[in-house]
Design a protein around this motif. Structure first.
Motif, PDB file in Angstrom:
ATOM      1  N   LYS A 163      21.269   1.896   0.552  1.00  0.00           N
ATOM      2  CA  LYS A 163      20.553   0.787   1.160  1.00  0.00           C
ATOM      3  C   LYS A 163      19.630   1.291   2.276  1.00  0.00           C
ATOM      4  O   LYS A 163      19.818   2.394   2.761  1.00  0.00           O
ATOM      5  N   PRO A 164      18.604   0.527   2.664  1.00  0.00           N
ATOM      6  CA  PRO A 164      18.435  -0.889   2.331  1.00  0.00           C
ATOM      7  C   PRO A 164      17.625  -1.168   1.073  1.00  0.00           C
ATOM      8  O   PRO A 164      17.464  -2.318   0.697  1.00  0.00           O
ATOM      9  N   ASN A 165      17.047  -0.146   0.411  1.00  0.00           N
ATOM     10  CA  ASN A 165      16.192  -0.362  -0.755  1.00  0.00           C
ATOM     11  C   ASN A 165      15.094  -1.381  -0.431  1.00  0.00           C
ATOM     12  O   ASN A 165      14.875  -2.360  -1.145  1.00  0.00           O
ATOM     13  N   LEU A 166      14.402  -1.120   0.637  1.00  0.00           N
ATOM     14  CA  LEU A 166      13.399  -2.047   1.172  1.00  0.00           C
ATOM     15  C   LEU A 166      12.012  -1.427   1.082  1.00  0.00           C
ATOM     16  O   LEU A 166      11.787  -0.312   1.581  1.00  0.00           O
ATOM     17  N   TYR A 167      11.081  -2.120   0.445  1.00  0.00           N
ATOM     18  CA  TYR A 167       9.714  -1.615   0.358  1.00  0.00           C
ATOM     19  C   TYR A 167       9.113  -1.449   1.755  1.00  0.00           C
ATOM     20  O   TYR A 167       9.232  -2.314   2.613  1.00  0.00           O
ATOM     21  N   GLY A 168       8.499  -0.286   1.952  1.00  0.00           N
ATOM     22  CA  GLY A 168       7.893   0.020   3.239  1.00  0.00           C
ATOM     23  C   GLY A 168       8.825   0.725   4.190  1.00  0.00           C
ATOM     24  O   GLY A 168       8.407   1.214   5.240  1.00  0.00           O
ATOM     25  N   TYR A 169      10.112   0.815   3.820  1.00  0.00           N
ATOM     26  CA  TYR A 169      11.105   1.476   4.675  1.00  0.00           C
ATOM     27  C   TYR A 169      11.648   2.726   3.968  1.00  0.00           C
ATOM     28  O   TYR A 169      11.444   3.838   4.419  1.00  0.00           O
ATOM     29  N   ASP A 170      12.350   2.526   2.877  1.00  0.00           N
ATOM     30  CA  ASP A 170      12.816   3.677   2.096  1.00  0.00           C
ATOM     31  C   ASP A 170      12.277   3.639   0.675  1.00  0.00           C
ATOM     32  O   ASP A 170      12.548   4.531  -0.122  1.00  0.00           O
ATOM     33  N   LEU A 171      11.515   2.618   0.343  1.00  0.00           N
ATOM     34  CA  LEU A 171      10.998   2.433  -1.006  1.00  0.00           C
ATOM     35  C   LEU A 171       9.481   2.293  -0.968  1.00  0.00           C
ATOM     36  O   LEU A 171       8.945   1.465  -0.222  1.00  0.00           O
ATOM     37  N   PHE A 172       8.787   3.133  -1.761  1.00  0.00           N
ATOM     38  CA  PHE A 172       7.328   3.135  -1.771  1.00  0.00           C
ATOM     39  C   PHE A 172       6.829   3.190  -3.210  1.00  0.00           C
ATOM     40  O   PHE A 172       7.578   3.543  -4.119  1.00  0.00           O
ATOM     41  N   MET A 173       5.560   2.859  -3.394  1.00  0.00           N
ATOM     42  CA  MET A 173       5.027   2.792  -4.743  1.00  0.00           C
ATOM     43  C   MET A 173       3.718   3.565  -4.857  1.00  0.00           C
ATOM     44  O   MET A 173       2.833   3.440  -4.018  1.00  0.00           O
ATOM     45  N   PHE A 174       3.622   4.388  -5.913  1.00  0.00           N
ATOM     46  CA  PHE A 174       2.408   5.118  -6.251  1.00  0.00           C
ATOM     47  C   PHE A 174       1.827   4.522  -7.531  1.00  0.00           C
ATOM     48  O   PHE A 174       2.537   3.903  -8.316  1.00  0.00           O
ATOM     49  N   VAL A 175       0.553   4.748  -7.757  1.00  0.00           N
ATOM     50  CA  VAL A 175      -0.084   4.291  -8.985  1.00  0.00           C
ATOM     51  C   VAL A 175      -0.865   5.442  -9.607  1.00  0.00           C
ATOM     52  O   VAL A 175      -1.488   6.240  -8.902  1.00  0.00           O
ATOM     53  N   LEU A 176      -0.787   5.563 -10.923  1.00  0.00           N
ATOM     54  CA  LEU A 176      -1.507   6.605 -11.643  1.00  0.00           C
ATOM     55  C   LEU A 176      -2.981   6.230 -11.740  1.00  0.00           C
ATOM     56  O   LEU A 176      -3.327   5.107 -12.104  1.00  0.00           O
ATOM     57  N   VAL A 177      -3.862   7.184 -11.410  1.00  0.00           N
ATOM     58  CA  VAL A 177      -5.307   6.973 -11.486  1.00  0.00           C
ATOM     59  C   VAL A 177      -5.867   8.020 -12.451  1.00  0.00           C
ATOM     60  O   VAL A 177      -6.259   9.115 -12.053  1.00  0.00           O
ATOM     61  N   PRO A 178      -5.902   7.701 -13.751  1.00  0.00           N
ATOM     62  CA  PRO A 178      -6.250   8.709 -14.758  1.00  0.00           C
ATOM     63  C   PRO A 178      -7.634   9.313 -14.596  1.00  0.00           C
ATOM     64  O   PRO A 178      -7.809  10.506 -14.874  1.00  0.00           O
ATOM     65  N   ASP A 179      -8.632   8.529 -14.174  1.00  0.00           N
ATOM     66  CA  ASP A 179      -9.974   9.105 -14.079  1.00  0.00           C
ATOM     67  C   ASP A 179     -10.117  10.061 -12.905  1.00  0.00           C
ATOM     68  O   ASP A 179     -11.138  10.737 -12.764  1.00  0.00           O
ATOM     69  N   LYS A 180      -9.080  10.130 -12.048  1.00  0.00           N
ATOM     70  CA  LYS A 180      -9.058  11.104 -10.956  1.00  0.00           C
ATOM     71  C   LYS A 180      -8.007  12.194 -11.191  1.00  0.00           C
ATOM     72  O   LYS A 180      -7.883  13.114 -10.390  1.00  0.00           O
ATOM     73  N   ASN A 181      -7.234  12.047 -12.263  1.00  0.00           N
ATOM     74  CA  ASN A 181      -6.167  13.001 -12.579  1.00  0.00           C
ATOM     75  C   ASN A 181      -5.129  13.125 -11.469  1.00  0.00           C
ATOM     76  O   ASN A 181      -4.578  14.206 -11.236  1.00  0.00           O
ATOM     77  N   VAL A 182      -4.868  12.026 -10.796  1.00  0.00           N
ATOM     78  CA  VAL A 182      -3.930  12.058  -9.676  1.00  0.00           C
ATOM     79  C   VAL A 182      -3.091  10.784  -9.654  1.00  0.00           C
ATOM     80  O   VAL A 182      -3.359   9.816 -10.363  1.00  0.00           O
ATOM     81  N   VAL A 183      -2.087  10.815  -8.787  1.00  0.00           N
ATOM     82  CA  VAL A 183      -1.344   9.619  -8.404  1.00  0.00           C
ATOM     83  C   VAL A 183      -1.733   9.308  -6.973  1.00  0.00           C
ATOM     84  O   VAL A 183      -1.829  10.212  -6.135  1.00  0.00           O
ATOM     85  N   LYS A 184      -1.989   8.036  -6.692  1.00  0.00           N
ATOM     86  CA  LYS A 184      -2.353   7.627  -5.343  1.00  0.00           C
ATOM     87  C   LYS A 184      -1.355   6.610  -4.814  1.00  0.00           C
ATOM     88  O   LYS A 184      -0.610   5.998  -5.567  1.00  0.00           O
ATOM     89  N   MET A 185      -1.388   6.433  -3.505  1.00  0.00           N
ATOM     90  CA  MET A 185      -0.592   5.375  -2.909  1.00  0.00           C
ATOM     91  C   MET A 185      -1.104   4.032  -3.415  1.00  0.00           C
ATOM     92  O   MET A 185      -2.305   3.818  -3.539  1.00  0.00           O
ATOM     93  N   SER A 186      -0.186   3.143  -3.692  1.00  0.00           N
ATOM     94  CA  SER A 186      -0.571   1.853  -4.234  1.00  0.00           C
ATOM     95  C   SER A 186      -1.071   0.908  -3.143  1.00  0.00           C
ATOM     96  O   SER A 186      -0.573   0.910  -2.018  1.00  0.00           O
TER      97      SER A 186
END
Length: 229
Positions: A163-186
Motif C-alpha cells: 500500500k497505498p497503491n495511490l497514483y502520484g505517490y507510489d503508482l505512476f503511468m507511462f505511455v508508449l509513443v511509437p513515432d518517437k521509439n520511446v515511452v513517455k510520462m503520461s
C-alpha cells in the motif's frame, strides 16, 4: 556542593525536545520519501526505455512492429510485451494470470484494499483480464494496459504490491509513443503535450504526476498535490 538540574527543568527540556522532534521528524520523513520515490521512478523510466531501445536495435522503428495497432486487444498487448519488452529486461518474466492471482504476486482482485486507487479514494478500473502483469523487478512492479485511445500504457508501482497503491505517490503511468521509439510520462489523453500537466496531476486520476516530477528536473515540487508526510 554538587549542582544539577531540577526535575522541572528536565521535564521542560524534554518537552521542548519533544515539540521540536514532532515538528521536524515528519518533514525529514517526507523528504526521504520524496527522494526515494524520484529515484525509483527514474529507475523504472530508464529500465523501460532502455529495453525498448534494445528492441528497436533488433526490430527497427516501433511503427513497423507487430501488434502496434491492436492495443485494444489484451492478447495483442501480451504478445507485444512478450516479444519487445520482457526479453530485454534482466530477470523479467510475465506473471501468469492464475498464478499471480493465487500468490498475490500481482494486485489481488477487486475490492481488496490493496487494489490501486485514485487520490479521491475511488478504485482504478483494472482487472487481471485486461492488465498484463510483469514480475517484480528490483521491488518495482510493472503491468501493461490500454488507455482507450489506441495507446499502450505501462503502470509502474514503485513499492510492489504494498500500500497505498495511490497514483502520484507510489503508482505512476507511462505511455508508449511509437513515432518517437520511446515511452513517455503520461498526461492522460495527450502524451505529446506538456501544457496543462498540473491539471492531470491535481485531478482525481493523477496520471500526469510523473510528468510534473520530470518537468521539475526530477524533483517533487513544493506545490505537488499529494503529500509525502
Amino acid at each position: 556542593m554538587k549542582k544539577g538540574f531540577t526535575l522541572a527543568e528536565v521535564l521542560i527540556t524534554l518537552g521542548i525536545i519533544g515539540v521540536v522532534a514532532a515538528m521536524t521528524i515528519p518533514v525529514l520523513i517526507g523528504k526521504h520519501k520524496k527522494v526515494e520515490t524520484v529515484t525509483k521512478l527514474k529507475t523504472a523510466y530508464a529500465t523501460i526505455n532502455n529495453a525498448f531501445k534494445l528492441a528497436v536495435a533488433d526490430y527497427g522503428d516501433m511503427r513497423n512492429w507487430e501488434y502496434i495497432d491492436n492495443f485494444d486487444q489484451p492478447e495483442a498487448r501480451k504478445a507485444f510485451i512478450d516479444k519487445y519488452l520482457i526479453p530485454y529486461v534482466k530477470n523479467a518474466k510475465p506473471s501468469e494470470r492464475a498464478a499471480y492471482e493465487a500468490s498475490q504476486m500481482g494486485y489481488p482482485r477487486y475490492p481488496s484494499p490493496y487494489y490501486p486507487h485514485q487520490p479521491n479514494g475511488s478504485n482504478v478500473g483494472m482487472s487481471s483480464a485486461n492488465y498484463y502483469p510483469i514480475s517484480l523487478l528490483n521491488g518495482i512492479f510493472y503491468y501493461s494496459g490500454f488507455d482507450g485511445y489506441g495507446r499502450l500504457v505501462l503502470h509502474v508501482d514503485l513499492n510492489g504490491v504494498n500500500k497505498p497503491n495511490l497514483y502520484g505517490y507510489d503508482l505512476f503511468m507511462f505511455v508508449l509513443v511509437p513515432d518517437k521509439n520511446v515511452v513517455k510520462m503520461s498526461t492522460y489523453q495527450y502524451p505529446y503535450k506538456t501544457d496543462g500537466v498540473y491539471t492531470y496531476c491535481r485531478n482525481t486520476s493523477a496520471v500526469g504526476c510523473g510528468l510534473v516530477i520530470e518537468k521539475n528536473n526530477w524533483d517533487i515540487p513544493d506545490d505537488y498535490p499529494i503529500k509525502f508526510n
